[in-house]
Design a protein around this motif. Structure first.
Motif, PDB file in Angstrom:
ATOM      1  N   VAL A   1      -5.138   6.551  -1.398  1.00 22.08           N
ATOM      2  CA  VAL A   1      -4.560   5.274  -0.977  1.00 22.08           C
ATOM      3  C   VAL A   1      -4.605   4.310  -2.143  1.00 22.08           C
ATOM      4  O   VAL A   1      -5.665   4.090  -2.753  1.00 22.08           O
ATOM      5  CB  VAL A   1      -5.314   4.690   0.220  1.00 22.08           C
ATOM      6  CG1 VAL A   1      -4.730   3.337   0.622  1.00 22.08           C
ATOM      7  CG2 VAL A   1      -5.283   5.669   1.403  1.00 22.08           C
TER       8      VAL A   1
ATOM      9  N   ASN B   1      -2.176  -1.745   6.556  1.00 23.11           N
ATOM     10  CA  ASN B   1      -3.127  -0.879   5.827  1.00 23.11           C
ATOM     11  C   ASN B   1      -3.900   0.038   6.785  1.00 23.11           C
ATOM     12  O   ASN B   1      -5.106   0.243   6.635  1.00 23.11           O
ATOM     13  CB  ASN B   1      -4.121  -1.710   5.015  1.00 23.11           C
ATOM     14  CG  ASN B   1      -3.476  -2.466   3.874  1.00 23.11           C
ATOM     15  OD1 ASN B   1      -2.286  -2.300   3.611  1.00 23.11           O
ATOM     16  ND2 ASN B   1      -4.243  -3.295   3.198  1.00 23.11           N
TER      17      ASN B   1
ATOM     18  N   LEU C   1       0.792   5.873  -0.923  1.00 21.16           N
ATOM     19  CA  LEU C   1       0.024   7.087  -1.175  1.00 21.16           C
ATOM     20  C   LEU C   1       0.482   7.727  -2.474  1.00 21.16           C
ATOM     21  O   LEU C   1       1.680   7.867  -2.725  1.00 21.16           O
ATOM     22  CB  LEU C   1       0.207   8.089  -0.031  1.00 21.16           C
ATOM     23  CG  LEU C   1      -0.285   7.657   1.353  1.00 21.16           C
ATOM     24  CD1 LEU C   1       0.009   8.748   2.371  1.00 21.16           C
ATOM     25  CD2 LEU C   1      -1.773   7.332   1.343  1.00 21.16           C
TER      26      LEU C   1
ATOM     27  N   PRO D   1       0.842  -1.202   0.000  1.00 17.62           N
ATOM     28  CA  PRO D   1       0.000   0.000   0.000  1.00 17.62           C
ATOM     29  C   PRO D   1       0.872   1.244   0.000  1.00 17.62           C
ATOM     30  O   PRO D   1       1.947   1.260   0.604  1.00 17.62           O
ATOM     31  CB  PRO D   1      -0.802  -0.133   1.296  1.00 17.62           C
ATOM     32  CG  PRO D   1      -0.011  -1.069   2.146  1.00 17.62           C
ATOM     33  CD  PRO D   1       0.677  -2.008   1.207  1.00 17.62           C
TER      34      PRO D   1
ATOM     35  N   LEU E   1       0.756   6.226   6.815  1.00 16.91           N
ATOM     36  CA  LEU E   1       0.162   5.019   6.255  1.00 16.91           C
ATOM     37  C   LEU E   1       1.117   3.856   6.514  1.00 16.91           C
ATOM     38  O   LEU E   1       2.195   3.773   5.919  1.00 16.91           O
ATOM     39  CB  LEU E   1      -0.085   5.155   4.754  1.00 16.91           C
ATOM     40  CG  LEU E   1      -0.568   3.869   4.055  1.00 16.91           C
ATOM     41  CD1 LEU E   1      -1.921   3.420   4.598  1.00 16.91           C
ATOM     42  CD2 LEU E   1      -0.619   4.043   2.543  1.00 16.91           C
TER      43      LEU E   1
END
Length: 303
Positions: A301, A150, A38, A36, A145
């Motif tokens: 995200v 997550n 940004l 994950p 993040l």
């Protein structure tokens, strides 16, 4: 990384981290989902109308940073307290050094991906022990993040803040911390002899939160120049335009739009702004926007 210069007063930077969808049955390691991350863009203005000296990571007395580490993506904003100008102190210096130190610590891995208030505390501590005294005060908001779970971890002190929108709805929004109207909580390093006269809150006073994020969630991190001038419904209408967006250029356009709207309304003397509404609730009869420095950090995200 690229930059956009508008009317000689605006500099915006977009940061894009590419997402790989390549996989092959021959190598199970390549079937792993991408970490994950940004996709982010930044835009802002100084409240001064004239052409200002442009410094990376700064808009007027506001400061910001984005940083990436293998364990997390981190965003932060800070708003220097303008009252120090009357004492011959540059209010933007403290906020800029606070954010630059946070960025440096993240890149070195000297932070905990589940504890952004600790990151603020370490940055503040480094300023306390800086060879050259960096005086002033600042609000601050940092969001992390965490790639492992997550989850977004947040820390906010004062009246900068964040908002997270999912499918057109606000799922999380920071709370303001005020000692009294228009006097937010703030980290401070006053000159010798002024300690007793200056509000100074500790990093552990920050309001912290954490919550799971989903692919496509939209995150706004901004200084009070945004929240004091843009009603929440206007912000949501802009943020939902980039739900799930992974193109940095499109994200940049919305960041620019939010910053422009906040700036224009800040100088609108007839607008019943959120700041004017808050003043009215505190017994102060006023109307209009609130001229202020404006910083918009916008991110989505990607999981």
């Amino acid at each position: 990384m690229h930059s956009l210069w508008l009317t000689g007063r605006l500099i915006s930077r977009a940061i894009f981290n590419g997402i790989s969808n390549i996989s092959t049955a021959a190598d199970p390691n390549l079937q792993k989902k991408p970490d994950p991350q940004l996709v982010s863009a930044v835009c802002g203005f100084s409240k001064e109308r004239g052409i200002q000296r442009l410094i990376k990571g700064q808009f007027g007395d506001d400061a910001w940073f984005t940083a990436r580490h293998k364990s997390a993506d981190v965003l932060g904003v800070a708003d220097g307290v303008g009252g120090w100008r009357a004492y011959g102190i540059d209010p933007g210096e403290f906020s800029l050094h606070l954010m630059r130190t946070c960025e440096h610590l993240v890149k070195l891995g000297r932070f905990t991906p589940t504890n952004p208030s600790e990151l603020l505390a370490r940055s503040y501590c480094e300023l306390l022990h800086h060879k050259k005294a960096i005086l002033g005060s600042s609000t601050a908001c940092v969001v992390v993040l965490n790639r492992d779970n997550n989850t977004l971890y947040t820390a906010n002190i004062g009246d900068s803040g964040f908002m997270v929108v999912r499918k057109g709805r606000v799922i999380r929004k920071s709370e303001e911390q005020q000692h009294y109207f228009n006097t937010p909580f703030q980290l401070s390093l006053p000159p010798p002899g002024y300690q007793a006269d200056v509000l100074s809150d500790q990093p552990d006073s920050a309001i912290t939160d954490n919550f799971p994020v989903e692919d496509g969630d939209v995150i706004l991190v901004a200084t009070d120049g945004v929240f004091d001038n843009l009603p929440q419904n206007l912000l949501v209408n802009e943020l939902k335009k980039v739900q799930g967006e992974r193109c940095a250029s499109r994200l940049q356009m919305v960041a620019n739009s939010i910053a422009w709207m906040a700036r224009n309304l800040s100088f609108d003397e007839t607008f019943f702004s959120p700041f004017a509404q808050s003043a009215f609730a505190n017994g102060i009869n006023t109307i209009g926007g609130k001229p202020d420095d404006i910083t918009v950090l916008l991110a989505t995200v990607a999981i």
